[in-house]
Design an enzyme around this catalytic site. Structure first.
Site, PDB file in Angstrom:
ATOM      1  N   CYS A 248      -1.031   6.620   9.394  1.00 45.50           N
ATOM      2  CA  CYS A 248       0.286   6.105   9.964  1.00 45.50           C
ATOM      3  C   CYS A 248      -0.131   4.560  10.703  1.00 45.50           C
ATOM      4  CB  CYS A 248       1.009   6.856  11.062  1.00 45.50           C
ATOM      5  SG  CYS A 248       1.495   8.439  10.433  1.00 45.50           S
TER       6      CYS A 248
ATOM      7  N   CYS B  66       6.872  -6.099   7.619  1.00 45.56           N
ATOM      8  CA  CYS B  66       7.894  -5.652   8.388  1.00 45.56           C
ATOM      9  C   CYS B  66       8.516  -6.568   9.451  1.00 45.56           C
ATOM     10  CB  CYS B  66       7.448  -4.254   9.187  1.00 45.56           C
ATOM     11  SG  CYS B  66       8.845  -3.379   9.823  1.00 45.56           S
TER      12      CYS B  66
ATOM     13  N   CYS C 258       6.412  -3.796  15.882  1.00 48.26           N
ATOM     14  CA  CYS C 258       6.157  -2.863  16.974  1.00 48.26           C
ATOM     15  C   CYS C 258       4.626  -3.297  17.358  1.00 48.26           C
ATOM     16  CB  CYS C 258       6.097  -1.428  16.413  1.00 48.26           C
ATOM     17  SG  CYS C 258       7.878  -1.057  15.908  1.00 48.26           S
TER      18      CYS C 258
ATOM     19  N   CYS D  96       3.354   8.599   0.625  1.00 41.43           N
ATOM     20  CA  CYS D  96       4.008   7.887   1.545  1.00 41.43           C
ATOM     21  C   CYS D  96       4.245   6.440   0.950  1.00 41.43           C
ATOM     22  CB  CYS D  96       3.242   7.930   2.653  1.00 41.43           C
ATOM     23  SG  CYS D  96       3.719   6.701   4.023  1.00 41.43           S
TER      24      CYS D  96
ATOM     25  N   CYS E  12       1.432  -1.209  15.677  1.00 41.08           N
ATOM     26  CA  CYS E  12       1.449  -1.201  14.298  1.00 41.08           C
ATOM     27  C   CYS E  12       1.014  -2.341  13.420  1.00 41.08           C
ATOM     28  CB  CYS E  12       2.894  -0.608  13.810  1.00 41.08           C
ATOM     29  SG  CYS E  12       3.206  -0.976  11.957  1.00 41.08           S
TER      30      CYS E  12
ATOM     31  N   GLU F  77       0.775  -1.354  -0.075  1.00 41.50           N
ATOM     32  CA  GLU F  77       0.049  -0.104  -0.034  1.00 41.50           C
ATOM     33  C   GLU F  77       0.923   1.263  -0.167  1.00 41.50           C
ATOM     34  OE1 GLU F  77      -3.986  -1.182   2.289  1.00 41.50           O
ATOM     35  OE2 GLU F  77      -2.455  -0.894   3.452  1.00 41.50           O
TER      36      GLU F  77
HETATM   37  N1  SAH Z   1       9.348   1.595   9.807  1.00 37.17           N
HETATM   38  C1  SAH Z   1       9.569   2.918   9.808  1.00 37.17           C
HETATM   39  C2  SAH Z   1       8.690   3.673   9.020  1.00 37.17           C
HETATM   40  C3  SAH Z   1       7.341   3.343   8.708  1.00 37.17           C
HETATM   41  S1  SAH Z   1       6.256   3.516  10.111  1.00 37.17           S
HETATM   42  C4  SAH Z   1       9.599   3.308  11.195  1.00 37.17           C
HETATM   43  O1  SAH Z   1       8.890   2.669  12.275  1.00 37.17           O
HETATM   44  O2  SAH Z   1       9.772   4.814  11.339  1.00 37.17           O
HETATM   45  C5  SAH Z   1       5.991   5.300  10.149  1.00 37.17           C
HETATM   46  C6  SAH Z   1       5.474   5.890  11.263  1.00 37.17           C
HETATM   47  O3  SAH Z   1       4.219   5.522  11.844  1.00 37.17           O
HETATM   48  C7  SAH Z   1       6.063   5.479  12.577  1.00 37.17           C
HETATM   49  O4  SAH Z   1       6.660   6.572  13.377  1.00 37.17           O
HETATM   50  C8  SAH Z   1       5.415   4.624  13.217  1.00 37.17           C
HETATM   51  O5  SAH Z   1       5.783   4.429  14.513  1.00 37.17           O
HETATM   52  C9  SAH Z   1       4.133   5.178  13.087  1.00 37.17           C
HETATM   53  N2  SAH Z   1       2.984   4.440  13.572  1.00 37.17           N
HETATM   54  C10 SAH Z   1       2.950   3.129  13.355  1.00 37.17           C
HETATM   55  N3  SAH Z   1       1.690   2.457  13.837  1.00 37.17           N
HETATM   56  C11 SAH Z   1       1.161   3.613  14.132  1.00 37.17           C
HETATM   57  C12 SAH Z   1      -0.294   3.738  14.654  1.00 37.17           C
HETATM   58  N4  SAH Z   1      -0.951   2.713  14.975  1.00 37.17           N
HETATM   59  N5  SAH Z   1      -0.780   5.135  14.800  1.00 37.17           N
HETATM   60  C13 SAH Z   1      -0.112   6.148  14.389  1.00 37.17           C
HETATM   61  N6  SAH Z   1       1.390   6.019  14.246  1.00 37.17           N
HETATM   62  C14 SAH Z   1       1.873   4.735  13.775  1.00 37.17           C
HETATM   63 FE1  SF4 Z   2       7.886  -1.896  10.965  1.00 40.60          FE
HETATM   64 FE2  SF4 Z   2       5.322  -0.639  11.952  1.00 40.60          FE
HETATM   65 FE3  SF4 Z   2       7.631  -0.642  13.663  1.00 40.60          FE
HETATM   66 FE4  SF4 Z   2       7.725   0.942  11.323  1.00 40.60          FE
HETATM   67  S1  SF4 Z   2       6.306   0.805  13.081  1.00 40.60           S
HETATM   68  S2  SF4 Z   2       9.240  -0.586  12.116  1.00 40.60           S
HETATM   69  S3  SF4 Z   2       6.549  -0.211   9.855  1.00 40.60           S
HETATM   70  S4  SF4 Z   2       6.137  -2.533  12.797  1.00 40.60           S
END
Ligand code: SAH
Ligand code: SF4
Length: 350
Positions: free
Chosen positions: A339, A105, A109, A98, A112, A84
């Site tokens: 995000c 991934c 986290c 974006c 996410c 996406e």
């Molecule tokens: N993997 C990289 C880039 C993609 S994530 C990273 O983690 O930085 C892009 C951003 O979205 C990151 O700052 C991530 O922490 C945030 N993000 C992830 N899950 C989210 C959520 N449920 N709500 C808001 N932001 C989120």
């Molecule tokens: Fe991966 Fe989501 Fe963590 Fe970014 S926020 S490193 S995309 S698991």
């Protein structure tokens, strides 16, 4: 378009060397959508190219439009992986794409959706750039252009460093999309070797770090990567990065209600930043509020957005402690394009 495959094909077809650049310009500058639309090359060659290689690396499966004017594209790779990408339309006229850098991934986290969907593979430089092309083609129909690209979609860019680097160079290429380096930003969850390499690059591309917690205990709970690259090592690497490049660092802090949004957390974040003088000098904290996501069983995550009062209190402390901050306005929540909501979801009705 995979430019290496194109070059090999043109060599096999014994074409003059200028053909490569002609076709590259047609695809990335003029945004042509098929070989048959490239009218400055002979028709016989167009036919041969049609048979020899696919024009696009990605197939566009669906385009969703959000109420706020943003859009989300769902594409498939040739090996059938869903990825996406999101277009964010800002009031000032900027058009930010974006992009995803991986299908899934590895970092996982806890907040996410991408992490929960599992890891499939890294994306090639052409698959990354083509996500921008798909939006550029649509924008062209209304006389608009992509103005910014952020590497903040699915995946961890620094676990796919070479392809991300090559994608950035192709986006920046004068014979490509010709996007300024300062209009490109990469966000990492904190892969220290990647941060070091990024700092050694001779470019003006922006770096963002997903910090999300001011202590190791809390950060490891939210982001397992913190066990490999703990906070003090990460902060030192960031301090060295800023000292070396003199470039501004964006610190992303995702506020999770009741988890990391207390005034104590805000003070701890300010303490942390004050202990690293280069980071303090050139960073801005970007406050993000949590967007609801589902885990792999389709259950909603255990997190929630911060209450408005908690958010204001957090911001007041940062201001009092002289920490530069901004609040990110999230777009596309109604189409799960915000995000952390990108999961390569394929709806059953599609
Ligand atoms: N993997 C990289 C880039 C993609 S994530 C990273 O983690 O930085 C892009 C951003 O979205 C990151 O700052 C991530 O922490 C945030 N993000 C992830 N899950 C989210 C959520 N449920 N709500 C808001 N932001 C989120
Ligand atoms: Fe991966 Fe989501 Fe963590 Fe970014 S926020 S490193 S995309 S698991």
């Amino acid at each position: 378009m995979d430019l290496e495959k194109l070059q090999t094909t043109l060599d096999e077809l014994r074409q003059p060397t200028y053909r490569f650049k002609q076709i590259k310009l047609a695809i990335y500058r003029d945004l042509k959508e098929e070989f048959d639309a490239i009218d400055n090359i002979p028709q016989a060659l167009r036919q041969k190219l049609n048979q020899a290689l696919p024009f696009d690396e990605l197939t566009l499966k669906s385009e969703q439009k959000s109420r706020d004017g943003s859009g989300k594209n769902l594409c498939f790779t040739q090996d059938d992986l869903a990825i996406e990408s999101v277009l964010i339309k800002h009031g000032d006229g900027s058009r930010t794409v974006c992009v995803s850098t991986e299908a899934g991934c590895q970092i996982n986290c806890s907040f996410c959706a991408t992490g929960h969907s599992g890891f499939k593979r890294v994306l090639t430089q052409y698959e990354i750039v083509e996500q921008v092309l798909w939006f550029a083609r649509t924008l062209k129909t209304t006389g608009e252009k992509v103005t910014n690209v952020v590497f903040m979609g699915m995946g961890e860019p620094f676990l796919n460093y070479d392809n991300v680097r090559n994608a950035i160079l192709l986006l920046n290429d004068k014979d490509g999309l010709n996007l300024g380096q300062r209009r490109i930003s990469v966000s990492t969850s904190g892969i220290i070797p990647g941060i070091e390499r990024f700092g050694d690059e001779d470019w003006q591309v922006n770096l963002a770090i997903s910090l999300h917690a001011p202590s190791n205990g809390l950060r490891s709970q939210l982001m397992p990567i913190n066990r490999t690259y703990p906070l003090e090592k990460l902060m030192s690497a960031l301090d060295a990065y800023v000292a070396k490049t003199n470039r501004r660092l964006m610190i992303e802090y995702l506020l999770l209600g009741g988890t990391n949004d207390s005034t104590r957390n805000a003070d701890a974040l300010a303490d942390l930043i004050h202990s690293y003088k280069e980071v303090l000098r050139l960073s801005v904290v970007n406050l993000i509020t949590y967007n609801p996501t589902r885990d792999s069983d389709g259950q909603w995550d255990k997190f929630r957005a911060p209450r408005p009062g908690a958010l204001r209190a957090f911001e007041e402390i940062l201001t009092k402690r002289e920490i530069a901050w901004t609040r990110r306005v999230s777009f596309g929540g109604d189409i799960s394009g915000a995000c952390g909501q990108l999961a390569g979801e394929v709806n059953s009705e599609e």
